[in-house]
Design an enzyme around this catalytic site. Structure first.
Site, short mmCIF file in Angstrom:
data_model
loop_
_atom_site.label_atom_id
_atom_site.label_comp_id
_atom_site.label_asym_id
_atom_site.label_seq_id
_atom_site.Cartn_x
_atom_site.Cartn_y
_atom_site.Cartn_z
N ARG A 1 44.56 50.80 45.70
CA ARG A 1 43.59 49.93 45.07
C ARG A 1 42.29 49.83 45.87
O ARG A 1 41.20 49.72 45.30
CB ARG A 1 44.18 48.53 44.88
N HIS B 1 30.25 51.43 38.88
CA HIS B 1 31.08 51.63 37.69
C HIS B 1 31.49 50.31 37.03
O HIS B 1 31.52 50.21 35.81
CB HIS B 1 32.32 52.44 38.06
N ASP B 2 31.83 49.32 37.82
CA ASP B 2 32.35 48.07 37.28
C ASP B 2 31.27 47.15 36.71
O ASP B 2 31.56 46.01 36.36
CB ASP B 2 33.13 47.31 38.36
N ASP C 1 26.56 54.19 38.49
CA ASP C 1 27.96 54.59 38.31
C ASP C 1 28.14 56.04 38.71
O ASP C 1 27.68 56.95 38.03
CB ASP C 1 28.35 54.37 36.85
N SER D 1 35.24 52.33 30.66
CA SER D 1 35.95 53.11 31.67
C SER D 1 36.98 53.99 30.97
O SER D 1 36.67 54.66 30.00
CB SER D 1 36.57 52.19 32.72
#
Length: 390
Positions: free
Chosen positions: A224, A357-358, A324, A155
């Protein structure tokens, strides 16, 4: 052991296990502080050194457990990748992880005490990813490490990794850039701007001077939530949550429609992660680090990204994920192409995975094989070839 000064919620800041002063530090965008860098090391200093760069809200506690008060996503966040017998093998490598300037896990940042005895707050200088790299280099100087065998990051930590090739090409042999990009695209810039606005428009933000009070917990929680939507793919969210109702009932939200309709499982997920995050992270730090990520551009001040890394003559592994949409496969290819044009040995792998993405954190098994081979010295035989998995 705890420090005396409070975080936003009034709780103590946990002192880092290891911290070193690197002296007066001039920031790229102006300003200077006496910089302390918090870090962890794993393994034997006689072994080849590997620097691991953490993601946006990560810490130096990459593997195992952190000190009391540091847990959850802040500690052991890559234990399947870093450790004995793992790809970043702490029995074969000397692993170094530094908390970046502007963060809140021990390296000097907005929550740190300034010369006047009060937290810096909004008076802390703006930070860039180049500042992170320069601070890491100063730490390495203190540790007696001249040349890194590798820098590994995912990232924004991947941006940190590729910036080493631009700023200190002579000090690093290998770079592993995972789920990253040469710059943030416009859609994600827009979402990040909304996240920042959620924090700064919270009445409890108080212009960033909230220390010793509850602080902008609502705004930070909203920011968040936006982040977690960016971290998952559309398919992943559908598969994990669908339109299912949550097991628990929403509380504390003044929505006149809430009682008439189900509280969705996806909303419950976002609410839970927001509530745990505001307990562990500083709102000013989130603003500073998010801005550093958004303003990064590998090609900035250069003719092209290839020009920016022209002095790097080592090897690079780029891993990108099909699911992602924050840092896309196409952006990963752009990094690979820039390094290829600069003459580096390039390995590019497209990981077919719909998590989002994670995935590099949530599905470490997608990282371990390619990274293990890369750190073991295996690269493509022809630097012009970009190796793509099915």
């Amino acid at each position: 052991m705890t420090d005396e000064h409070p975080t936003a919620d009034g709780g103590p800041i946990v002192e880092p296990t290891n911290q070193v002063s690197v002296g007066a530090f001039e920031f790229e965008r102006g300003g200077q502080v006496d910089l302390d860098v918090a870090y962890e090391t794993f393994g034997d200093p006689a072994d080849p050194p590997v620097l691991v760069a953490h993601a946006l809200t990560g810490s130096q506690y990459v593997t195992g457990t952190g000190p009391e008060g540091i847990d959850g996503q802040a500690a052991g966040w890559w234990s399947d990748v870093v450790g004995p017998g793992r790809p970043v093998d702490t029995e074969n490598f000397f692993v170094i992880v530094a908390n970046v300037p502007g963060s809140c896990y021990g390296t000097t940042g907005p929550a740190s005490i300034g010369p006047d005895g009060e937290p810096y707050g909004p008076d802390f200088p703006p930070v860039t990813i180049t500042d992170w790299v320069r601070a890491q280099a100063r730490l390495l100087d203190e540790l007696g490490v001249e040349t890194l065998y590798a820098v590994v990051g995912g990232s924004v930590g991947g941006m940190n990794a590729i910036e080493w090739a631009r700023t200190y090409p002579e000090r690093v042999e290998r770079i592993a850039a995972i789920a990253t990009a040469p710059r943030v695209d416009t859609q994600n810039l827009a979402l990040d701007s909304i996240a920042r606005r959620a924090i700064t428009q919270d009445p409890d933000f108080q212009g960033g001077e909230y220390y010793g009070s509850p602080g902008p917990t609502d705004g930070l929680g909203l920011a968040r939530r936006i982040g977690h939507v960016q971290y998952l793919s559309k398919d992943s969210m559908e598969n994990r949550f669908g339109r299912r109702a949550a097991d628990r009932v929403i509380a504390g939200v003044a929505d006149p429609t809430a009682e008439a309709f189900p509280y969705r499982d996806v909303a419950s997920y976002l609410d839970y992660n927001a509530s745990t995050f505001v307990d562990r992270f500083d709102a000013n730090s989130y603003l500073y680090l998010l801005r550093a990520m958004d303003e990064y551009d590998l090609a900035a001040g250069q003719g092209s990204a290839a020009d920016a890394v022209a002095d790097f003559d080592g090897s690079i592994l780029v891993l990108s994920y099909t699911g992602d949409w924050q840092f896309t496969v196409e952006q990963g290819r752009e990094i690979a192409a820039a390094f290829e044009a600069a003459g580096a040995e390039v390995t590019f792998e497209k990981i077919v995975d719909d998590y989002g993405h994670d995935a590099f954190l949530a599905r470490p098994e997608t990282v371990t094989g390619p990274l293990d081979s890369f750190l073991d010295g295996q690269t493509v035989s022809d630097p012009s070839e970009l190796r793509v998995s099915p």
